[in-house]
Design a protein around this motif. Structure first.
Motif, mmCIF file in Angstrom:
data_model
loop_
_atom_site.group_PDB
_atom_site.id
_atom_site.type_symbol
_atom_site.label_atom_id
_atom_site.label_comp_id
_atom_site.label_asym_id
_atom_site.label_seq_id
_atom_site.Cartn_x
_atom_site.Cartn_y
_atom_site.Cartn_z
ATOM 1 N N ALA A 208 0.828 -1.213 0.000
ATOM 2 C CA ALA A 208 0.000 0.000 0.000
ATOM 3 C C ALA A 208 0.857 1.256 0.000
ATOM 4 O O ALA A 208 0.413 2.322 -0.407
ATOM 5 C CB ALA A 208 -0.929 -0.004 1.210
ATOM 6 N N ILE A 209 2.099 1.133 0.467
ATOM 7 C CA ILE A 209 2.990 2.293 0.574
ATOM 8 C C ILE A 209 4.014 2.241 -0.555
ATOM 9 O O ILE A 209 4.696 1.245 -0.727
ATOM 10 C CB ILE A 209 3.731 2.286 1.930
ATOM 11 C CG1 ILE A 209 2.746 2.074 3.076
ATOM 12 C CG2 ILE A 209 4.533 3.558 2.135
ATOM 13 C CD1 ILE A 209 1.712 3.153 3.203
ATOM 14 N N ARG A 210 4.103 3.318 -1.311
ATOM 15 C CA ARG A 210 5.026 3.336 -2.458
ATOM 16 C C ARG A 210 6.455 3.030 -2.039
ATOM 17 O O ARG A 210 7.165 2.299 -2.707
ATOM 18 C CB ARG A 210 4.988 4.687 -3.171
ATOM 19 C CG ARG A 210 3.765 4.897 -4.027
ATOM 20 C CD ARG A 210 3.624 6.370 -4.374
ATOM 21 N NE ARG A 210 4.708 6.864 -5.195
ATOM 22 C CZ ARG A 210 5.535 7.846 -4.861
ATOM 23 N NH1 ARG A 210 5.421 8.457 -3.720
ATOM 24 N NH2 ARG A 210 6.478 8.260 -5.676
ATOM 25 N N GLY A 211 6.859 3.631 -0.926
ATOM 26 C CA GLY A 211 8.238 3.446 -0.472
ATOM 27 C C GLY A 211 8.541 1.987 -0.193
ATOM 28 O O GLY A 211 9.597 1.473 -0.552
ATOM 29 N N ASP B 16 8.511 -5.173 -9.831
ATOM 30 C CA ASP B 16 7.840 -4.368 -10.845
ATOM 31 C C ASP B 16 6.468 -3.896 -10.383
ATOM 32 O O ASP B 16 6.089 -2.768 -10.620
ATOM 33 C CB ASP B 16 7.720 -5.165 -12.141
ATOM 34 C CG ASP B 16 9.093 -5.540 -12.678
ATOM 35 O OD1 ASP B 16 9.990 -4.676 -12.593
ATOM 36 O OD2 ASP B 16 9.284 -6.664 -13.150
ATOM 37 N N ARG B 17 5.711 -4.792 -9.747
ATOM 38 C CA ARG B 17 4.370 -4.407 -9.328
ATOM 39 C C ARG B 17 4.079 -4.853 -7.907
ATOM 40 O O ARG B 17 4.464 -5.944 -7.508
ATOM 41 C CB ARG B 17 3.327 -5.074 -10.252
ATOM 42 C CG ARG B 17 3.056 -4.309 -11.523
ATOM 43 C CD ARG B 17 2.429 -2.948 -11.276
ATOM 44 N NE ARG B 17 1.067 -3.026 -10.801
ATOM 45 C CZ ARG B 17 0.007 -3.106 -11.588
ATOM 46 N NH1 ARG B 17 0.127 -3.137 -12.886
ATOM 47 N NH2 ARG B 17 -1.199 -3.142 -11.070
ATOM 48 N N LYS C 13 7.131 -0.595 -1.486
ATOM 49 C CA LYS C 13 7.187 -1.323 -2.746
ATOM 50 C C LYS C 13 8.512 -1.053 -3.465
ATOM 51 O O LYS C 13 9.177 -1.975 -3.907
ATOM 52 C CB LYS C 13 5.998 -0.907 -3.629
ATOM 53 C CG LYS C 13 5.829 -1.715 -4.887
ATOM 54 C CD LYS C 13 5.913 -0.860 -6.112
ATOM 55 C CE LYS C 13 6.976 -1.363 -7.061
ATOM 56 N NZ LYS C 13 7.228 -0.522 -8.178
ATOM 57 N N ASN C 14 8.892 0.208 -3.499
ATOM 58 C CA ASN C 14 10.107 0.560 -4.233
ATOM 59 C C ASN C 14 11.356 -0.048 -3.609
ATOM 60 O O ASN C 14 12.298 -0.387 -4.298
ATOM 61 C CB ASN C 14 10.251 2.075 -4.332
ATOM 62 C CG ASN C 14 9.187 2.681 -5.225
ATOM 63 O OD1 ASN C 14 8.535 1.966 -5.985
ATOM 64 N ND2 ASN C 14 8.995 3.982 -5.134
ATOM 65 N N ARG C 15 11.342 -0.171 -2.274
ATOM 66 C CA ARG C 15 12.493 -0.762 -1.592
ATOM 67 C C ARG C 15 12.721 -2.200 -2.020
ATOM 68 O O ARG C 15 13.801 -2.712 -1.953
ATOM 69 C CB ARG C 15 12.275 -0.732 -0.081
ATOM 70 C CG ARG C 15 12.876 0.482 0.594
ATOM 71 C CD ARG C 15 13.029 0.261 2.081
ATOM 72 N NE ARG C 15 11.765 0.061 2.768
ATOM 73 C CZ ARG C 15 10.932 1.034 3.088
ATOM 74 N NH1 ARG C 15 11.220 2.279 2.771
ATOM 75 N NH2 ARG C 15 9.813 0.785 3.726
#
Lengths: 339, 530
Positions: free
Chosen positions: A261-264, A272-273, A266-268
């Protein structure tokens, strides 16, 4: 003088002194009730186990086929030394149970892990009236609000189909036990060939043998590279950044977890998705569940314990955080079984 | 807004350059022109200034979510991004909006004259119509620094590919003074002579750091070498008897440097020069931070003009006699530059970057050691046959910087990062010894690997002495080698010293706490290089 509490929090478990029985102990004890088969709740080495019957196949697979295990149906009860115990659906994963404990009219419920949304694979959560409720708070912040399951399933289907059109394999990752069966159950019928990581294959087959309604997903290891063309591969998070993925090139990775739910977050993970799909209660579900129990006192065992406990106290529900070993190493412990 | 939100989300999801370009191309092929100009403005850092106070927006969101302030703070701490936190705590909507990106910007203009209460109504009204992701993007447009993992170069490449133009042409067209309220996408990208072309700068040619040794460049005779000046990279434009000075960040900075006004009459109309603005004192370049003190100022006072006068050091020419000369070889452009310089009378405000004479690479290497004494950051090395290219390109221009100054310092405070690293302690303050006390002197963020960051994060969480808001005081124990580019006296810092571009070079696990450097060590570096 203060009498003994019905359940107390010890250095090794949630413990019922009157019945001398432990709930989800993280150290070996004589008698243990297990809420569900995830490795942070079901530890090895106890002399006798008791759990819901749907937990049996996985408990025997993980803890040993020869463990001493007694199983119950939901709602079935037994009494030890004047203390009455029964199990009730927690909606977290297959076999997951809340433990209801009653002595002389006082009722406590230890809920283990739970969610309210019906995942259409395991029986949904049932609220149990009690005086004291023991809750998790894995996603105990108001930023966590899950969408209906079907929306996420649709997102995943679109993603996998787009990958297929681009000639890519889709690597869909999540916990081997619980998340994967939920996904498999809800994603079918499949739009492409499907394969499973060995750890997931093992869990699936164990459940299928026990009679659960799951489709057969062939293991990755029996397939050859030419089979992986626009395929959907169910995998555990442990495969990220490992050579295991090489055979699927070109591929896109997707990860299913509430943390997405949190972009950070996910990016860590360098995936890809991220798909926001959790087997834990979100903020609203936690509050709904607690209200539904009518509990006067709530203990918070893992997750955002201090924050959630403070929130409950400010809302007029007496609450305290307690230290347990739940919520740790779930992924690492359950998902290293296959190469 | 849906289209732009999707673009934003999908760009955020991928780290692959080709995928990003593909997404941008799809957007610029499919979005209406009115939206494209806004997207372009956002991608090139032209977001209109904020019309609203962040604290107010936050307050309204908390009110809508019906949660206490402390819980909002906890949430923000976990998310690490204000726009995102607000989008997540707001009640989930059922209604939707078909407003496009440009329509939302038109909506924003209503905020200009609105009272606080009206502003609140406008924002709440908008939130009610937007999905969680759209709200996030909306909030970013409304208040945040709109940043996205896409460089201008990629956007230029995508537009070039969909409109059949070279990147160099597109790069040039999107530069300069334009704003999305008054420009149209068609005019900007396809128009030849529309709008204000008099002030329009060329894209800068940027150099890569020299990777191999000097020998990797081949024959020394093929190359020019000059000092790399430590100032503001600038482009001086004289056209129609007007002067425009652009910084590399694409800011028009003409007003900030009245000393350079004389260039308007001294240079022939139709001249564009590339060079560096540097503060000088008696023909000696001053450190960058002197220049820094005046960049931020709104008004340039007499005092500033006498204390920190600037000069423009020219090192290249892009336009001469109204003709684009960027295709001519470096050697020829240098000749033109020298001619132009000869013709000017004022030699104070306009200088020319001298070419270094050297006989072989060894001699150049020796010269490099004198960089700091020359107040230079090192060398620029340019191929004599080089054209003036667009953007950062390898091959013809190289920079060779001097090694940074460094000192061993102790980690004393830590703060959580933001965005990608919101849950980790990544912002550190470092201190050096003065007698038995540790004096903080620099903050640094980067330079550690992800694994090291996690290790330090764990140490910080287990060794916190005190929490003060978001800042943790950490038990002093870890020693790091801190590199920096420049050093100056500073009355604003407790240490009396300010360093420029501090960063972590190494984690000195081999060093004990007592072995860290002292404030005296720092002061001696200051003496040596001031």
């Amino acid at each position: 003088m203060k009498r003994n509490e019905l359940l107390s929090f010890t250095a090794s478990s949630i413990y019922c002194p009157s019945a001398d029985i432990h709930i989800d102990p993280w150290k070996p004890v004589e008698r243990a009730i297990i809420t569900h088969a995830h490795s942070d709740h079901a530890k090895w080495g106890c002399q006798h186990y008791l759990a819901h019957k749907d937990s049996e196949p996985i408990l025997r697979m993980r803890l040993g086929s020869d463990i001493s295990l007694q199983t119950l149906e939901y709602g079935e009860s037994f009494t030890i030394n004047g203390v009455n115990f029964s199990l009730h659906p927690a909606g977290h994963i297959i076999g997951s149970s809340q433990v209801r404990v009653e002595q002389q009219g006082e009722i406590w419920v230890a809920s283990g892990d739970y969610k309210l949304q019906d995942d259409l694979f395991c029986p949904p959560f049932e609220a149990i009236k009690c005086h004291t409720f023991i809750t998790e708070s894995t996603f105990g912040l108001p930023i966590y609000k899950w969408k209906p399951q079907q929306e996420i399933i649709d997102e995943i289907k679109v993603w996998a189909l787009q990958n297929k059109l681009q000639g890519k394999n889709s690597i869909l990752m999540g916990y081997a036990l619980g998340k994967m069966q939920r996904l498999i159950k809800n994603l079918q019928p499949f739009d492409q060939p499907v394969f499973a990581h060995g750890a997931i294959y093992n869990v699936n087959e164990q459940l299928r043998t026990a009679g659960f309604d799951l489709p057969y997903i062939p293991p990755v290891n029996n397939a050859s590279k030419s089979d992986f063309q626009g395929a959907l591969i169910f995998a555990t998070g442990s495969v990220l950044n490992t050579p295991w993925l090489k055979r699927f090139e070109p591929y896109s990775t997707g990860y299913c977890s509430g943390w997405m739910a949190i972009r950070g977050a996910k990016n860590r993970k360098s995936i890809d998705r991220g798909f926001v799909l959790s087997d834990h209660a979100d903020w609203d579900e936690l509050n709904t569940a607690i209200d539904a129990t009518g509990a006067e006192k709530v203990y918070v065992t893992h997750g955002y314990t201090d924050t959630f406990s403070r929130w409950l106290n400010e809302r007029g529900v007496e609450s305290a955080e307690v230290k347990t070993m739940y919520g740790e190493e779930e992924e690492a412990a359950t998902e290293t079984t296959e190469s | 807004m849906k289209r732009f939100t999707n673009l934003f989300l999908e760009l955020d999801r991928t780290t692959k350059t080709n995928d990003k370009v593909a997404l941008l191309k799809a957007y610029f092929l499919s979005a209406p022109d009115e939206d494209k100009i806004w997207a372009l403005a956002l991608f090139t850092g032209r977001r209109p200034p904020r019309k609203i106070k962040t604290t107010q927006v936050q307050e309204w969101a908390i009110e809508q979510a019906n949660i206490p302030m402390w819980l909002f703070r906890e949430s923000y701490g976990s998310v690490g991004d204000l726009a995102e936190t607000i989008s997540l705590i707001l009640p989930v909507n059922t209604s939707t909006s078909e407003k496009t990106l440009s329509e939302w910007f038109a909506y924003f203009t209503q905020l200009n004259k609105a009272t606080d209460e009206e502003k609140k109504q406008l924002i709440l009204e908008a939130w009610k119509q937007l999905s969680t992701y759209e709200t996030f993007v909306f909030n970013k447009l409304l208040m945040g620094s709109f940043r996205i993992g896409v460089s201008q170069t990629l956007v230029v490449r995508a537009i070039g590919e969909v409109s059949d133009m070279t990147s160099a042409v597109v790069a040039h067209r999107v530069m300069g003074q334009w704003d999305p309220y008054h420009s149209s996408y068609k005019e900007l990208i396809y128009g030849e002579n529309t709008g204000d072309t008099t002030s329009k700068p060329y894209p800068f040619y940027l150099a890569y750091g020299l990777e191999g040794g000097l020998e990797s460049l081949g024959q020394p005779e093929d190359w020019f070498a000059e000092w790399k000046w430590d100032g503001i990279r600038s482009q001086v434009i004289v056209r129609n008897n007007e002067l425009y000075i652009w910084s590399r960040g694409e800011e028009l900075v003409t007003e900030k440097f009245p000393e350079l006004e004389s260039l308007r009459t001294q240079l022939p109309s139709g001249t564009v020069l590339d060079g560096e603005i540097v503060c000088f004192e008696n023909d000696r370049p001053l450190p960058f931070n002197i220049l820094q003190t005046r960049i931020g100022r709104k008004n340039i006072t007499k005092k500033i003009l006498t204390e920190a006068p600037v000069a423009f050091i020219g090192y290249d020419v892009m336009e001469y006699e109204g003709q684009d000369v960027r295709q001519k070889p470096q050697e020829e452009r240098r000749k033109i530059l020298e001619d132009l310089f000869e013709q000017t009378e004022i030699k104070g405000a306009f200088k020319i970057s001298p070419l270094l004479t050297f006989d072989g690479w060894d001699e150049l290497r020796n010269l490099h050691l004198q960089s700091r004494e020359q107040a230079a950051e090192g060398f620029m090395i340019k191929r004599k046959q080089a054209q003036y290219l667009t953007g950062r390109k390898k091959g013809d221009w190289w920079k060779w910087k001097v090694d940074p100054l460094s000192i061993d310092a102790v980690l004393v405070y830590a703060q959580k990062g933001s965005g990608r690293r919101a849950e980790l302690y990544t912002d550190y303050t470092f201190a050096v010894w003065e007698k038995d006390k540790l004096i903080p002197f620099a903050k640094a963020y980067s330079g550690l690997t992800d694994a090291e960051i996690r290790e330090v994060d764990r140490y910080i969480k287990q060794n916190t002495i005190e929490k003060f808001g978001p800042v943790r005081t950490v038990k002093p124990q870890l020693v790091f080698e801190i590199g920096f580019e420049g050093i100056n006296e500073s009355s604003r810092h407790k240490s009396g010293i300010a360093v420029r571009f501090p960063r972590i070079l190494n984690w000195r696990k081999d060093k004990k706490l007592e072995e860290a450097d002292t404030l005296d060590n720092l002061k001696s570096i200051l003496k040596a290089y001031k």
